[in-house]
Structures are given as structure tokens and as C-alpha cells.
Write a protein that holds these residues in place. Structure first.
Motif, PDB file in Angstrom:
ATOM      1  N   MET A  91       0.801  -1.219   0.000  1.00  0.00           N
ATOM      2  CA  MET A  91       0.000   0.000   0.000  1.00  0.00           C
ATOM      3  C   MET A  91       0.838   1.274   0.000  1.00  0.00           C
ATOM      4  SD  MET A  91      -2.837  -1.565  -0.068  1.00  0.00           S
ATOM      5  CE  MET A  91      -4.279  -0.625   0.433  1.00  0.00           C
ATOM      6  N   LEU A  92       2.156   1.145  -0.123  1.00  0.00           N
ATOM      7  CA  LEU A  92       3.029   2.314  -0.159  1.00  0.00           C
ATOM      8  C   LEU A  92       3.879   2.274  -1.416  1.00  0.00           C
ATOM      9  CD1 LEU A  92       3.996   4.862   1.336  1.00  0.00           C
ATOM     10  CD2 LEU A  92       5.738   3.446   2.446  1.00  0.00           C
ATOM     11  N   PHE A  93       3.580   3.141  -2.374  1.00  0.00           N
ATOM     12  CA  PHE A  93       4.283   3.218  -3.651  1.00  0.00           C
ATOM     13  C   PHE A  93       4.334   1.864  -4.357  1.00  0.00           C
ATOM     14  CE2 PHE A  93       6.474   6.729  -1.213  1.00  0.00           C
ATOM     15  CZ  PHE A  93       5.731   7.741  -1.792  1.00  0.00           C
ATOM     16  N   GLY A  94       3.247   1.098  -4.246  1.00  0.00           N
ATOM     17  CA  GLY A  94       3.217  -0.229  -4.845  1.00  0.00           C
ATOM     18  C   GLY A  94       2.185  -0.383  -5.945  1.00  0.00           C
ATOM     19  N   ARG A  95       1.559   0.689  -6.377  1.00  0.00           N
ATOM     20  CA  ARG A  95       0.517   0.662  -7.415  1.00  0.00           C
ATOM     21  C   ARG A  95      -0.622  -0.280  -7.033  1.00  0.00           C
ATOM     22  NH1 ARG A  95       3.152   2.255 -12.704  1.00  0.00           N
ATOM     23  NH2 ARG A  95       1.008   2.451 -13.409  1.00  0.00           N
ATOM     24  N   SER A 117       7.735  -2.058   5.417  1.00  0.00           N
ATOM     25  CA  SER A 117       8.288  -1.197   4.374  1.00  0.00           C
ATOM     26  C   SER A 117       9.793  -1.033   4.559  1.00  0.00           C
ATOM     27  CB  SER A 117       7.608   0.170   4.421  1.00  0.00           C
ATOM     28  OG  SER A 117       8.033   0.964   3.337  1.00  0.00           O
ATOM     29  N   ALA A 118      10.473  -0.767   3.457  1.00  0.00           N
ATOM     30  CA  ALA A 118      11.932  -0.688   3.493  1.00  0.00           C
ATOM     31  C   ALA A 118      12.439   0.362   4.468  1.00  0.00           C
ATOM     32  CB  ALA A 118      12.455  -0.396   2.085  1.00  0.00           C
ATOM     33  N   PRO A 144      10.299  11.033  -5.894  1.00  0.00           N
ATOM     34  CA  PRO A 144      10.447  11.904  -7.069  1.00  0.00           C
ATOM     35  C   PRO A 144      10.122  11.168  -8.365  1.00  0.00           C
ATOM     36  CG  PRO A 144      12.439  11.865  -5.696  1.00  0.00           C
ATOM     37  CD  PRO A 144      11.587  10.711  -5.283  1.00  0.00           C
ATOM     38  N   SER A 145      10.016   9.844  -8.284  1.00  0.00           N
ATOM     39  CA  SER A 145       9.800   9.030  -9.487  1.00  0.00           C
ATOM     40  C   SER A 145       8.399   9.252 -10.041  1.00  0.00           C
ATOM     41  CB  SER A 145       9.994   7.550  -9.142  1.00  0.00           C
ATOM     42  OG  SER A 145       9.754   6.730 -10.266  1.00  0.00           O
ATOM     43  N   VAL A 146       8.303   9.323 -11.353  1.00  0.00           N
ATOM     44  CA  VAL A 146       7.031   9.525 -12.032  1.00  0.00           C
ATOM     45  C   VAL A 146       6.786   8.354 -12.971  1.00  0.00           C
ATOM     46  CG1 VAL A 146       5.694  11.022 -13.565  1.00  0.00           C
ATOM     47  CG2 VAL A 146       7.305  12.021 -11.934  1.00  0.00           C
ATOM     48  N   LEU A 168      12.825   9.324   0.929  1.00  0.00           N
ATOM     49  CA  LEU A 168      12.625   9.347  -0.506  1.00  0.00           C
ATOM     50  C   LEU A 168      12.757   7.936  -1.060  1.00  0.00           C
ATOM     51  CD1 LEU A 168      13.253  12.340   0.176  1.00  0.00           C
ATOM     52  CD2 LEU A 168      14.476  12.480  -2.005  1.00  0.00           C
ATOM     53  N   TYR A 169      11.651   7.427  -1.548  1.00  0.00           N
ATOM     54  CA  TYR A 169      11.665   6.147  -2.261  1.00  0.00           C
ATOM     55  C   TYR A 169      11.994   6.424  -3.731  1.00  0.00           C
ATOM     56  CZ  TYR A 169       9.410   3.683   1.634  1.00  0.00           C
ATOM     57  OH  TYR A 169       9.116   3.116   2.852  1.00  0.00           O
TER      58      TYR A 169
END
Length: 252
Positions: A91-95, A117-118, A144-146, A168-169
Motif C-alpha cells: 500500500m506504499l508506492f506499490g501501485r 516497508s523498506a 520523485p519518481s514519475v 525518498l523512495y
């Protein structure tokens, strides 16, 4: 047949940081659809399952998210237990939202199993609390990743600059641009920074410095997944703790 899809967090990397629920599901799974950051040690816990690698790594050719969504739906028509295995927490930056929607629209039953989470694995290895009385009362997770086709904005930097501690992931890929954006949003060039690579794995590496030197710190690391951690808490590292090897005691 209509099977059941489980979105399962694989944790930061080490197999013994899986939850019991996740480990039991791997043993029972008929199909595992896994990310690139899931290691062989974890996949070995599912000796009877068919395994499909759909992982994404920055700058490399990877399966489109829409195809992954479709794969989960079609797989549930063929297999009783489908495990969608994601690094960290789904549920965290995992789409996860997109995969949940796809299953719901297709009438596929779905459950979610959280993972470590990491960032929590990194904080444990560093021996540094993300929050500290009188020093850090807020923590923000940003990237920052898009995604391909997404709209690039600098809102992430505004959030990072406003927090006492920022994580920052996927933020080390273009370290110069990330540093310059953070500086432009008011972070001090001397803000303490820690970079943690391959968190919880035997070859994990942590380096410390300041924001201004972030590109040089990144240059000294390898190609494994890297977390960037910012804030005054990282100026107080305990060198003795950081250098101590992780003790893993086996129970009889």
C-alpha cells in the motif's frame, strides 16, 4: 473456477522479515506474480507455485501496469490462490490501488497482507529512530519518481522540506536533480542525509553525509534499491551500532 488474489507485502528483502500470514500464503499459493525486488530466498518458500516475474526497475524494459492488472484477473480464473508479491508494503508506492480496482471491476475476490516497508528496515539497521522527542515530530514518505505517462511535479520536494524527517523512495536515480530540487525548496545544503542500499539483505550498505554531497554518496553505491533519508536525526548515528553485524538466532 474463480480464485482469490492476495496482495502480499514481501518486506524489505530478508525472508525472515515476512509476516507469518505472508509465509503461509506462499506455501499455499498456486501462482506467484512477483516484483523485481523479491529475492530467491523468499520465492523458495513457495516450492509448489508457478512463478511469474513482472518486476519494474528504473530505466529497464518492464511489463506495463495495465498488463499486470489483466494478468491478475485472468490468473484468478485458472488458479485457486494467486499471490501478488510486492516488495515492502503493497500500500506504499506499490501501485496497489490499480490492481485492487482491476480485481474489483472483474468481480475477483481480493485480500491484502501488509509487509514491513523498506524504511522501517533501514531505520532498524541504522539504529536511528525516525522520530525523536524535541528533534523530529513529523515524517513524510515521498517519491520523485514519475510513472510512464505521468505528470512530473515538484510537490514531493515541498512535502519533504516541510517535514522533520523525510524518506525518498526511488530517489537516488538522479541524485543531482533530486538534490537541486530539495535545495530550491529550502532544505539546507548541510542537512544530514543517509543512503541505505539493499536494506535487510546480507550485503546491505549505509552511507552518511549531507544533502550537498548526495550525488557523491550515491556514486559510491551499487545498483541495488536505495532509500534516501533526510533530517537532523541522521546526524546522531551511533557508529558502534551501525557497524555491528545483525545477529540471527536460530530456534531449535
Amino acid at each position: 473456477m474463480t480464485g482469490h488474489v492476495y496482495l502480499v507485502g514481501a518486506g524489505p528483502g530478508a525472508a525472515d522479515l515476512l509476516t507469518l500470514r505472508a509465509a503461509r500464503l506462499l506455501e499455499q499459493a498456486d501462482l506467484i506474480v512477483y516484483d523485481a525486488l523479491v529475492g530467491a530466498e523468499i520465492l523458495d518458500l513457495a516450492p509448489h507455485a508457478k512463478k511469474l516475474n513482472v518486476g519494474k526497475r528504473g530505466g529497464q524494459v518492464s511489463m506495463d501496469q495495465a498488463l499486470i492488472n489483466r494478468l491478475l484477473v485472468t490468473s484468478a480464473a485458472k488458479h485457486r490462490i494467486v499471490v501478488r508479491l510486492k516488495g515492502g508494503d503493497p500500500m506504499l508506492f506499490g501501485r496497489a490501488y490499480e490492481e485492487i480496482q482491476a480485481c474489483q471491476k472483474a468481480g475477483i475476490s481480493l485480500s491484502i497482507v501488509p509487509g514491513i516497508s523498506a524504511v522501517f528496515g533501514a531505520a532498524s539497521e541504522l539504529g536511528i529512530s525516525l522520530t525523536q522527542r524535541g528533534l523530529s515530530r513529523s515524517v513524510t514518505f515521498v517519491t520523485p519518481s514519475v510513472a510512464r505517462g505521468g505528470r512530473a511535479t515538484s510537490d514531493w520536494a515541498k512535502a519533504a522540506a516541510a517535514a522533520d524527517t523525510a524518506v525518498l523512495y526511488m530517489g537516488a536515480g538522479d541524485a543531482v536533480a533530486v538534490r537541486d530540487t530539495l535545495l530550491a525548496h529550502g532544505l539546507n545544503a548541510n542537512c544530514p542525509v543517509a543512503l541505505a542500499q539493499d536494506v535487510s539483505r546480507p550485503d546491505s550498505v549505509q552511507v552518511f553525509g549531507c544533502l550537498q554531497d548526495m550525488p557523491d554518496l550515491r556514486e559510491g553505491l551499487g545498483e541495488g534499491p536505495i532509500l534516501v533519508l533526510l533530517g537532523d536525526v541522521f546526524a546522531q548515528r551511533d557508529v558502534a551500532y551501525v557497524s555491528a553485524p545483525l545477529q540471527r538466532h536460530q530456534t531449535k
